[in-house]
Design a protein around this motif. Sequence first.
Motif, PDB file in Angstrom:
ATOM      1  N   MET A 196      16.352  65.129  39.848  1.00 20.83           N
ATOM      2  CA  MET A 196      17.089  66.020  40.739  1.00 20.83           C
ATOM      3  C   MET A 196      17.014  67.471  40.273  1.00 20.83           C
ATOM      4  N   ASP A 197      16.905  67.707  38.972  1.00 21.74           N
ATOM      5  CA  ASP A 197      16.775  69.083  38.476  1.00 21.74           C
ATOM      6  C   ASP A 197      15.556  69.761  39.094  1.00 21.74           C
ATOM      7  N   ASN A 198      14.442  69.021  39.172  1.00 22.89           N
ATOM      8  CA  ASN A 198      13.232  69.592  39.778  1.00 22.89           C
ATOM      9  C   ASN A 198      13.480  69.976  41.224  1.00 22.89           C
ATOM     10  N   VAL A 199      14.039  69.038  41.964  1.00 19.57           N
ATOM     11  CA  VAL A 199      14.292  69.264  43.392  1.00 19.57           C
ATOM     12  C   VAL A 199      15.216  70.466  43.578  1.00 19.57           C
ATOM     13  N   TRP A 200      16.265  70.539  42.768  1.00 21.11           N
ATOM     14  CA  TRP A 200      17.251  71.620  42.868  1.00 21.11           C
ATOM     15  C   TRP A 200      16.615  72.971  42.544  1.00 21.11           C
ATOM     16  N   GLU A 201      15.887  73.032  41.428  1.00 21.51           N
ATOM     17  CA  GLU A 201      15.347  74.321  40.985  1.00 21.51           C
ATOM     18  C   GLU A 201      14.165  74.787  41.830  1.00 21.51           C
ATOM     19  N   ALA A 254      24.433  79.438  42.269  1.00 21.72           N
ATOM     20  CA  ALA A 254      25.040  79.566  43.595  1.00 21.72           C
ATOM     21  C   ALA A 254      25.078  78.219  44.296  1.00 21.72           C
ATOM     22  N   ARG A 255      26.015  78.088  45.240  1.00 18.90           N
ATOM     23  CA  ARG A 255      26.095  76.862  46.021  1.00 18.90           C
ATOM     24  C   ARG A 255      24.959  76.829  47.042  1.00 18.90           C
ATOM     25  N   PRO A 256      24.278  75.703  47.211  1.00 18.81           N
ATOM     26  CA  PRO A 256      23.215  75.634  48.210  1.00 18.81           C
ATOM     27  C   PRO A 256      23.776  75.659  49.630  1.00 18.81           C
ATOM     28  N   THR A 257      23.087  76.359  50.518  1.00 20.83           N
ATOM     29  CA  THR A 257      23.444  76.368  51.936  1.00 20.83           C
ATOM     30  C   THR A 257      22.965  75.054  52.559  1.00 20.83           C
ATOM     31  N   PRO A 258      23.440  74.730  53.761  1.00 19.27           N
ATOM     32  CA  PRO A 258      22.925  73.537  54.438  1.00 19.27           C
ATOM     33  C   PRO A 258      21.404  73.541  54.544  1.00 19.27           C
ATOM     34  N   LYS A 259      20.824  74.714  54.815  1.00 25.99           N
ATOM     35  CA  LYS A 259      19.362  74.809  54.924  1.00 25.99           C
ATOM     36  C   LYS A 259      18.702  74.504  53.585  1.00 25.99           C
ATOM     37  N   GLN A 260      19.270  75.019  52.513  1.00 24.51           N
ATOM     38  CA  GLN A 260      18.700  74.770  51.190  1.00 24.51           C
ATOM     39  C   GLN A 260      18.824  73.293  50.803  1.00 24.51           C
ATOM     40  N   LEU A 261      19.939  72.677  51.179  1.00 29.70           N
ATOM     41  CA  LEU A 261      20.090  71.249  50.912  1.00 29.70           C
ATOM     42  C   LEU A 261      19.050  70.449  51.687  1.00 29.70           C
ATOM     43  N   ASP A 262      18.760  70.862  52.905  1.00 29.64           N
ATOM     44  CA  ASP A 262      17.719  70.202  53.702  1.00 29.64           C
ATOM     45  C   ASP A 262      16.347  70.360  53.036  1.00 29.64           C
ATOM     46  N   GLU A 263      16.103  71.520  52.420  1.00 29.37           N
ATOM     47  CA  GLU A 263      14.836  71.730  51.715  1.00 29.37           C
ATOM     48  C   GLU A 263      14.727  70.780  50.519  1.00 29.37           C
ATOM     49  N   PRO A 311      23.643  72.033  33.690  1.00 30.06           N
ATOM     50  CA  PRO A 311      23.026  72.615  34.871  1.00 30.06           C
ATOM     51  C   PRO A 311      21.511  72.355  34.860  1.00 30.06           C
ATOM     52  N   PRO A 312      20.902  72.203  36.046  1.00 35.09           N
ATOM     53  CA  PRO A 312      21.525  72.319  37.366  1.00 35.09           C
ATOM     54  C   PRO A 312      22.215  71.051  37.853  1.00 35.09           C
ATOM     55  N   GLY A 313      22.016  69.914  37.148  1.00 32.69           N
ATOM     56  CA  GLY A 313      22.628  68.671  37.611  1.00 32.69           C
ATOM     57  C   GLY A 313      24.124  68.756  37.741  1.00 32.69           C
ATOM     58  N   SER A 314      24.771  69.464  36.797  1.00 39.71           N
ATOM     59  CA  SER A 314      26.223  69.571  36.813  1.00 39.71           C
ATOM     60  C   SER A 314      26.736  70.384  37.991  1.00 39.71           C
ATOM     61  N   LEU A 315      25.849  71.119  38.645  1.00 37.19           N
ATOM     62  CA  LEU A 315      26.256  71.941  39.793  1.00 37.19           C
ATOM     63  C   LEU A 315      26.424  71.104  41.058  1.00 37.19           C
ATOM     64  N   ALA A 316      25.785  69.961  41.109  1.00 36.04           N
ATOM     65  CA  ALA A 316      25.797  69.146  42.326  1.00 36.04           C
ATOM     66  C   ALA A 316      27.155  68.483  42.524  1.00 36.04           C
ATOM     67  N   THR A 317      27.676  68.559  43.744  1.00 34.97           N
ATOM     68  CA  THR A 317      28.930  67.878  44.085  1.00 34.97           C
ATOM     69  C   THR A 317      28.637  66.427  44.439  1.00 34.97           C
ATOM     70  N   GLU A 372      26.959  66.239  47.775  1.00 35.55           N
ATOM     71  CA  GLU A 372      25.532  66.598  47.750  1.00 35.55           C
ATOM     72  C   GLU A 372      24.695  65.465  47.162  1.00 35.55           C
ATOM     73  N   LEU A 373      25.225  64.816  46.143  1.00 33.98           N
ATOM     74  CA  LEU A 373      24.510  63.672  45.574  1.00 33.98           C
ATOM     75  C   LEU A 373      24.372  62.552  46.601  1.00 33.98           C
ATOM     76  N   VAL A 374      25.418  62.335  47.372  1.00 33.01           N
ATOM     77  CA  VAL A 374      25.367  61.305  48.414  1.00 33.01           C
ATOM     78  C   VAL A 374      24.298  61.644  49.443  1.00 33.01           C
ATOM     79  N   GLU A 375      24.251  62.903  49.869  1.00 31.59           N
ATOM     80  CA  GLU A 375      23.257  63.310  50.862  1.00 31.59           C
ATOM     81  C   GLU A 375      21.837  63.110  50.347  1.00 31.59           C
TER      82      GLU A 375
END
Length: 560
Positions: A165-170, A178-187, A210-216, A219-222
């Motif tokens: 998930m760190d790869n995907v997030w970064e 920063a918190r990801p926007t809906p568009k960024q989460l879709d990316e 971080p960045p794993g600790s940043l995920a709610t 967001e992990l469910v999505e």
Amino acid sequence: MKFLSLLIPAALASALTALPLPAAEPEYDLVIRNGRIVDGTGNPWFHGDLAITGDKIAALGTVPEGKAKRTIDAKGLVVAPGFIDIHSHSDDLLLEDGHAQSKVRQGVTTEVLGEGRSAAPAKGQLPARKLTARGKDLTWTTLGGYFDTVDRAGVSVNVASYVGMDNVWECVMGKSHARPTPKQLDEMKALLDEAMKDGSFGMSTLLMMPPGSLATTDELVELCKVVKKHGGIFSSHIRSEGLDVFASVKQVIEVGERAGVPVDIIHLKIADEKLWGKMKDVIELIDAARKRGVNVQANVYPYTRGNNNLSSIIPPWAHEGGLTKFLERLKDPKDRVRLKKDISEGVPGWYNHYTAVGGDWSRMLVSGRGAYEGLTMDRVIAAKTKGQPPAPDPLDVLFDVLIEQGGSVPTVFAHHDEKDMNLAMQQPWCSIGSDGAAYATEGALKRGNPHPRNFGTFPRVLGLYVRDRGVLKLEDAVRKMTSLNAAKIGLADRGTLRAGAFADVTVFDPDTVIDKSTYTAPFAYNDGIEFVIVNGQVVLDRGKHTDAMPGRALRKVNPK
């Protein structure tokens, strides 16, 4: 026939009768005879033979004599499926040297890679992966590209991977907190989808930093809903293994329950002395979830010290912006005041390695390359503060050492308890994984002062916890190293000995098998692992590596 015999002179007929008939072609390439078969299912062992043709097991039980190109006499030895290391970090080392020495010599035939990070994806704000190995410049951006690179390079073991998930997030967020926007989460979901199509077996996370600790949790469910679509698993180093361990276990259970995916907790432990003895309560949480239909499991390594980094003692806020910003904060006197307070008192929701070991610097052993390799931090602090009255604050020494070493000092922390680890290991849903990488005792891969689990995990279980202490029965220990790990990730046709399965086999001496690697002298192979066979080819022959590289990149077959 009488007519023909009249036409053939008697002498010629006698000569023809004496001619030897053409020898029958051997039916099998390899037969292992007279072994104690432990088939990986957990069933009781039995004496028998195992026959291999090509890359598959052709027969199991009794094999007629004289039907093999090669025969191995396994009298007194255990014949088991090749061990599947469910938690490995060999991504780059396998490309540097595909012999996978420290893993093959443990009996490992398949490595499952990925935690917070994986070999890919690497695109967007995360630069493409580049590595010079075996005289070649290698580069890739996708997990499929990594698998192709492994196949071209050649390896002695099979290679499977999660997508980190760190790869995907970064790739999307860079080093920002920063918190990801809906568009960024879709990316992120699109990147995850691509990796799953490339053959990833699921998503792995390191929620502690971080960045794993940043995920709610949401967001992990999505993200895990994407994993579910491809029939994958959620493998997670939970947010805290210390004082917040119960909340952290509950979080990944919630993710699995809401997303409908299996969960495997990476190296389950209670890593804070204040909670030692509470493993039974963690187990009750997991068992309760399983009773209501949540497929949550775990793995462990058979040691009471874990490997991380001195940088993990620094709270998450100081890591924002990447390495340059991190080092600036370590140097800033005002930030040092805040850092000392947070390290000493803790930050809600953050797993604090310093307090987990009771602030005892002697329980931190530097394992990476550099000036302090092999020293405990109390010795480092003493050396750095000698002749400086009054003695500096040890935390200032920590900051200085991190600055001096470029922000990273791999370290072994003595932070969990033997009884807790044994109890976790005994659970039917708990398997074995090394959390190690494929090092070697000589050459370029003999470096640093790595954790002994890199060399000794599987023989340690078989020698210490099966034979010497009786914590596990032989058949169950083998199941935890083979079919249980295969079943977790949906790895078909490996992990058990049966006709038609791939011929990944480990043969060991149950009376002598034991780990030899220690915390202060880690570069030592094990005793008792005699033969290792990968896809039908002998890779370890009477304890000697044959240089064979029959391993393959294993890609998950996605459901239709």
